[in-house]
Structures are given as structure tokens and as C-alpha cells.
Design a protein around this motif. Structure first.
Motif, PDB file in Angstrom:
ATOM      1  N   VAL B  85       0.849  -1.192   0.000  1.00 63.47           N
ATOM      2  CA  VAL B  85       0.000   0.000   0.000  1.00 63.47           C
ATOM      3  C   VAL B  85       0.890   1.248   0.000  1.00 63.47           C
ATOM      4  O   VAL B  85       1.480   1.604   1.011  1.00 63.47           O
ATOM      5  CB  VAL B  85      -0.948  -0.006   1.219  1.00 63.47           C
ATOM      6  N   PHE B  86       1.010   1.895  -1.158  1.00 68.20           N
ATOM      7  CA  PHE B  86       1.841   3.102  -1.305  1.00 68.20           C
ATOM      8  C   PHE B  86       3.233   2.861  -0.711  1.00 68.20           C
ATOM      9  O   PHE B  86       3.739   3.677   0.056  1.00 68.20           O
ATOM     10  CB  PHE B  86       1.171   4.312  -0.634  1.00 68.20           C
ATOM     11  N   ALA B  87       3.862   1.744  -1.083  1.00 69.27           N
ATOM     12  CA  ALA B  87       5.110   1.385  -0.409  1.00 69.27           C
ATOM     13  C   ALA B  87       6.009   0.559  -1.333  1.00 69.27           C
ATOM     14  O   ALA B  87       5.867   0.618  -2.553  1.00 69.27           O
ATOM     15  CB  ALA B  87       4.796   0.664   0.898  1.00 69.27           C
ATOM     16  N   MET B 117      -4.531   2.650   7.649  1.00 73.25           N
ATOM     17  CA  MET B 117      -5.983   2.897   7.763  1.00 73.25           C
ATOM     18  C   MET B 117      -6.670   1.840   8.609  1.00 73.25           C
ATOM     19  O   MET B 117      -7.639   2.139   9.311  1.00 73.25           O
ATOM     20  CB  MET B 117      -6.638   3.008   6.379  1.00 73.25           C
ATOM     21  N   CYS B 133     -12.161   3.422   0.132  1.00 72.28           N
ATOM     22  CA  CYS B 133     -11.016   3.503  -0.771  1.00 72.28           C
ATOM     23  C   CYS B 133      -9.829   4.114  -0.057  1.00 72.28           C
ATOM     24  O   CYS B 133      -9.972   4.739   0.998  1.00 72.28           O
ATOM     25  CB  CYS B 133     -11.357   4.320  -2.014  1.00 72.28           C
ATOM     26  N   ALA B 134      -8.660   3.896  -0.624  1.00 69.74           N
ATOM     27  CA  ALA B 134      -7.412   4.476  -0.128  1.00 69.74           C
ATOM     28  C   ALA B 134      -6.807   5.297  -1.257  1.00 69.74           C
ATOM     29  O   ALA B 134      -6.566   4.775  -2.352  1.00 69.74           O
ATOM     30  CB  ALA B 134      -6.448   3.376   0.302  1.00 69.74           C
ATOM     31  N   ILE B 135      -6.580   6.577  -0.997  1.00 69.46           N
ATOM     32  CA  ILE B 135      -6.046   7.491  -2.014  1.00 69.46           C
ATOM     33  C   ILE B 135      -4.838   8.217  -1.428  1.00 69.46           C
ATOM     34  O   ILE B 135      -4.894   8.727  -0.304  1.00 69.46           O
ATOM     35  CB  ILE B 135      -7.137   8.497  -2.454  1.00 69.46           C
ATOM     36  N   SER B 136      -3.749   8.230  -2.175  1.00 72.64           N
ATOM     37  CA  SER B 136      -2.591   9.023  -1.763  1.00 72.64           C
ATOM     38  C   SER B 136      -2.775  10.453  -2.239  1.00 72.64           C
ATOM     39  O   SER B 136      -3.069  10.692  -3.409  1.00 72.64           O
ATOM     40  CB  SER B 136      -1.297   8.460  -2.352  1.00 72.64           C
ATOM     41  N   ASN B 140       3.309  14.402  -5.826  1.00 77.86           N
ATOM     42  CA  ASN B 140       4.572  13.954  -6.415  1.00 77.86           C
ATOM     43  C   ASN B 140       4.344  12.709  -7.272  1.00 77.86           C
ATOM     44  O   ASN B 140       5.128  12.410  -8.164  1.00 77.86           O
ATOM     45  CB  ASN B 140       5.592  13.582  -5.320  1.00 77.86           C
ATOM     46  N   LEU B 141       3.281  11.956  -6.957  1.00 80.04           N
ATOM     47  CA  LEU B 141       3.046  10.665  -7.609  1.00 80.04           C
ATOM     48  C   LEU B 141       2.109  10.758  -8.805  1.00 80.04           C
ATOM     49  O   LEU B 141       2.158   9.930  -9.699  1.00 80.04           O
ATOM     50  CB  LEU B 141       2.463   9.664  -6.602  1.00 80.04           C
ATOM     51  N   LYS B 142       1.227  11.763  -8.786  1.00 82.26           N
ATOM     52  CA  LYS B 142       0.298  11.929  -9.919  1.00 82.26           C
ATOM     53  C   LYS B 142      -0.136  13.385  -9.978  1.00 82.26           C
ATOM     54  O   LYS B 142      -0.095  14.084  -8.965  1.00 82.26           O
ATOM     55  CB  LYS B 142      -0.903  10.991  -9.773  1.00 82.26           C
ATOM     56  N   PRO B 143      -0.571  13.835 -11.153  1.00 85.05           N
ATOM     57  CA  PRO B 143      -0.976  15.238 -11.302  1.00 85.05           C
ATOM     58  C   PRO B 143      -2.161  15.555 -10.382  1.00 85.05           C
ATOM     59  O   PRO B 143      -3.030  14.704 -10.160  1.00 85.05           O
ATOM     60  CB  PRO B 143      -1.390  15.331 -12.776  1.00 85.05           C
ATOM     61  N   ILE B 146      -5.839  14.809 -11.402  1.00 82.20           N
ATOM     62  CA  ILE B 146      -6.303  13.420 -11.256  1.00 82.20           C
ATOM     63  C   ILE B 146      -6.801  13.191  -9.831  1.00 82.20           C
ATOM     64  O   ILE B 146      -7.833  12.548  -9.602  1.00 82.20           O
ATOM     65  CB  ILE B 146      -5.171  12.423 -11.609  1.00 82.20           C
ATOM     66  N   ASN B 149     -10.223  14.775  -9.385  1.00 87.59           N
ATOM     67  CA  ASN B 149     -11.236  13.973 -10.076  1.00 87.59           C
ATOM     68  C   ASN B 149     -11.580  12.716  -9.274  1.00 87.59           C
ATOM     69  O   ASN B 149     -12.750  12.358  -9.106  1.00 87.59           O
ATOM     70  CB  ASN B 149     -10.711  13.601 -11.474  1.00 87.59           C
ATOM     71  N   ARG B 150     -10.555  12.047  -8.768  1.00 86.44           N
ATOM     72  CA  ARG B 150     -10.791  10.829  -7.980  1.00 86.44           C
ATOM     73  C   ARG B 150     -11.593  11.131  -6.714  1.00 86.44           C
ATOM     74  O   ARG B 150     -12.506  10.380  -6.360  1.00 86.44           O
ATOM     75  CB  ARG B 150      -9.455  10.161  -7.628  1.00 86.44           C
TER      76      ARG B 150
END
Lengths: 254, 254
Positions: B85-87, B117, B133-136, B140-143, B146, B149-150
Motif C-alpha cells: 500500500v503506497f510502499a 488505515m 477507498c485508499a487514495i494518496s 509527487n506521484l500523480k498530477p 487526477i 477527479n478521484r
């Protein structure tokens, strides 16, 4: 004085994936409430009392456990996986919310565990390596139109999807329908992982393309992980394929 | 012959939340690669070698570990929480995907862990009791577009949202902006949990209403959980409030 009420998760069934914190809760409790196959994962002493009940009797089980705790016993409510993910912690909170006021003063201790999607992901690579969601496909819990709407929105959002409760004898068509909905949104080559009984002796991991994914590959012990458009498969000569979702998403992606 | 490459999670930092499976991997490895504070959670023998690196050097760390494994050492890549998870599990898969072919034959073993979480949810009740859901929040990882929008789509879908990497010195405004976006979709009274350092001595759990949620309540050690319209708070006289999301959603809800 009230006893303590533990709500623990055994993890997916591999004893090496159950935390010391959960084992300490088991050692401290006198009475155990849970679905029989989850209670079977515990090594109880002769003085510890086992109350097995059917998988569908979650709220009644929570109430019985709260009643015992108020009467002074240390009790343990047992879930598979993590107790907070489609499991007993929410049932216990519901019982407290709508129950007698003394239930609010019970010393409630929820102990986290390894939930199925994390165990499945670990066995196949890192499909949950970026944003993801967990959705229960059981339309016993919510109307089917809500499930369809959620599937469309999370796929449009680009999240990897972990499906819990994908299929059962009473719910034979829902997973196939879910794949149909996702095929409208996601690329044909999107990887789908059928992760059955991760970490247990009867483990079986298979990977399909969304275009070919067959609901009959899943059973009640399966967690299905559907990739995003970013999710990749690494073919390996001497080992099973790996599935992972990259950490980075470039400018211009969805 | 190649060595084995373990990718483990220590859990959130409470030693009682690290699994026996992860401890066995630590015992079997000769070299350890990870962010210093995560390596500090392990009790290593004098013969075991520690390679600490900065938190932002994930891909380089993965490549170095793979190189050592191909040279024959049993190595262990260490994440906090769950490695999937993000790792680091995704970083290791990325390195294998784009690296020399011999890296594909390394015996890769990913060992799951308790992700933040789940630990936060357990301390506050059962906020992840239904779909989530889990959102970072790291752009740095995505624009950033995005991420926006998510957030909108998952809130419209009615999922509970766990935010990882909510804030840092280099990313001071993103969490406040995320709350603004969610306020357009979710009720003002939606519970927001700021779960800091769950299970560690410096743990701090606070709950706010979305209308009042203040991004400065979070730091880098915080996982933020934003409820759905269904999520409820149980006030208790002698104990902290509980937050949970009911298992059932009635006909007519979103």
C-alpha cells in the motif's frame, strides 16, 4: 463492573499472519463469539468458552457478546481477516449505537488484522500499489443499483478494485454482471486477479484479462482484484507472473 | 544462485502489530534496505547489515536490493505498514519490470502487514465497515487534477475515503483543498477522523465534522479517514466517541 470486549481479526487463515496483539487478546478473554470456521483458527484453553454461530447472525452475535461483557466477562468477538473490513467491528458498533446505554461504557478494543486483499496482493506482486478501493459485492447488504453505480464511478476514477463477497450459491450472477459493467469502462487487457485462500494450504492464485475474466473462477473464499488501466503484468520464465500498479501516474492520464 | 528477496511491512509501529511471518523473514535475511525510521523498528543481530536510505529513494533502494539478491544474499526490503500500500512492493515490481532479465528469477516474497488505515479504524470503531477507498494525496506521484477527479468520483460513489500522505512541508495546501472538494459532495456533518501514529506512544485520534475539518490537524504521521453520508458517530459518556459505517444500506440511498 463491565468486562472488556475485544473484536479481533485472525488474518486470512495463515497462523503466521495473526498478530501478537490479537493473540494477547485471545489469551485475555474468557468467552469467544464468532463464525465457527474462524473460531477454529484459535487454540483455546479448556477454561475458555466457545460460542459458534452462523455467518449471517452478526448483529445477534454482537448483542450476545455485549451482554456478556456488561455482566463482567472479558469476551472476544472473532472475525476472519480484519474485523473492521466487512466484518464484526461494524456490527458491534451498530449494536452499541442502538442498544441500552450501559453498552456504551463497555471497554471496547478493536484489534486490526491482515485483510484478504492485502494477503492476495502480497502473493501476486503489488496490484494495490496505487489508489484502490474495497467493495462488497453482496446485495444482501445494499441494493444492486448502488453496487453498479459504485463500480462505474470507481473504474472511471482509475482506482484498482478489490471485490469482497464476490459470489455465493445465493448470489450466482453478480460477479459476471460486475465484469460486464467494468468492461464498458476499462481496457480489455486490464489484469484481474482471482486470489483464493491466500496463505492457506488450499491457496490458488490466477490472473486473467478483464475481457476473458470468468466469474466461475471465484468462490466464497476468493478476493477478486481488478486492476486499473495502469496495472501491469510481468511475465517470468521460472515463476508465476507478477501483477503490480505503478506508483507514478504521468500527466495526461485519467 | 540468487538469494531470496523479502518485502515486508512492519505494521504502523506497534511491535505487537507486526506478524510472525514478517519476523521470520527478518530472521532469514542478511541485508536490510529501507527508510531509517522503519529499519529502527527491527531488532537486528550483529551479523545483519543495515542499509538505510531516504524516504524518496524507493526505486534506487529496490534496484540495490535486487542486485544483492541476484548476487546470492537473502535480503529484506522494509516498509512501514503494509508493503503493498503506497510502499516498496510496487517499487520492487517496477524495478523488476524495467530491469535486467535475471531480476525476474529472483525469489520474491512479499509479506503483508497492518496498513495505517486499518490501525486507525480499529482505534476509533469501524469507519471502514462498508465500501471504502485508499487514495494518496501526494501530487509527487500523480498530477493534482487526477487527485481532484478521484476525490469527487469516490465521494459521489458513497465510499469512505482513507487519505494517505495527506500533508507535508512541501505539500501544505493539498489536504485543505481536498476538504473543500469533498464539502461540495458530502453532508456538513460527515465525520472526519485524524488518526495520528495509531498504536504508537505518540498516538492522537481526533474527530471533526467535515464542515469544520482543519487540515492543520494532520501531519505526515496522520492517516485521514473521511466518512460517507452513512457514517455515524456514537457519543459515549466515559469513553471517546466511536465512528462507524453501518454494514447495510437501505433502498433509496445513493
Amino acid at each position: 463492573m463491565s468486562g472488556r470486549l475485544y473484536v479481533i481479526g485472525t488474518g486470512p487463515g495463515n497462523p503466521a499472519q495473526m498478530t501478537p496483539e490479537a493473540l494477547a487478546a485471545v489469551a485475555d478473554a474468557a468467552e469467544f463469539f464468532g463464525y465457527g470456521p474462524y473460531l477454529d483458527r484459535l487454540s483455546l484453553r479448556p477454561d475458555q468458552i466457545r460460542h459458534a454461530s452462523d455467518n449471517r447472525e452478526e448483529l445477534d452475535r454482537a448483542k450476545t457478546a455485549l451482554t456478556s461483557a456488561v455482566a463482567g466477562a472479558n469476551v472476544c468477538v472473532v472475525s476472519g481477516g480484519d474485523p473492521g473490513v466487512f466484518a464484526m467491528a461494524a456490527a458491534v458498533c451498530e449494536a452499541i449505537d442502538h442498544g441500552p446505554s450501559e453498552w456504551r461504557n463497555v471497554d471496547l478494543v478493536v484489534v486490526p488484522g491482515i485483510t484478504a486483499m492485502l494477503a492476495v496482493a502480497a502473493r501476486i506482486g503489488a496490484p494495490l500499489g496505487h489508489d484502490f478501493c474495497a467493495i462488497s459485492l453482496s446485495d444482501n447488504l445494499k441494493p444492486w443499483n448502488i453496487i453498479e453505480n459504485r463500480l462505474r464511478l470507481v473504474a472511471e476514477a482509475g482506482l484498482v478494485i478489490a471485490l469482497y463477497n464476490p459470489i455465493s450459491k445465493a448470489r450466482p450472477w453478480q460477479l459476471g454482471k460486475a465484469f460486464d459493467i467494468l468492461r464498458d469502462v476499462l481496457p480489455a487487457k486490464t489484469p484481474v486477479v482471482f486470489g483464493r485462500a491466500a496463505g492457506r494450504p488450499d491457496e490458488r492464485m490466477t490472473v486473467a484479462r478483464l475481457a476473458d475474466a470468468d466469474a466461475s473462477s471465484a468462490d466464497m473464499a476468493t478476493c477478486v482484484i481488478i486492476g486499473s488501466a495502469e496495472t501491469r503484468v510481468i511475465a517470468r520464465e521460472t515463476k508465476p507472473d507478477l501483477v503490480y500498479t505503478p506508483r507514478f501516474i504521468k500527466e495526461g492520464a485519467r
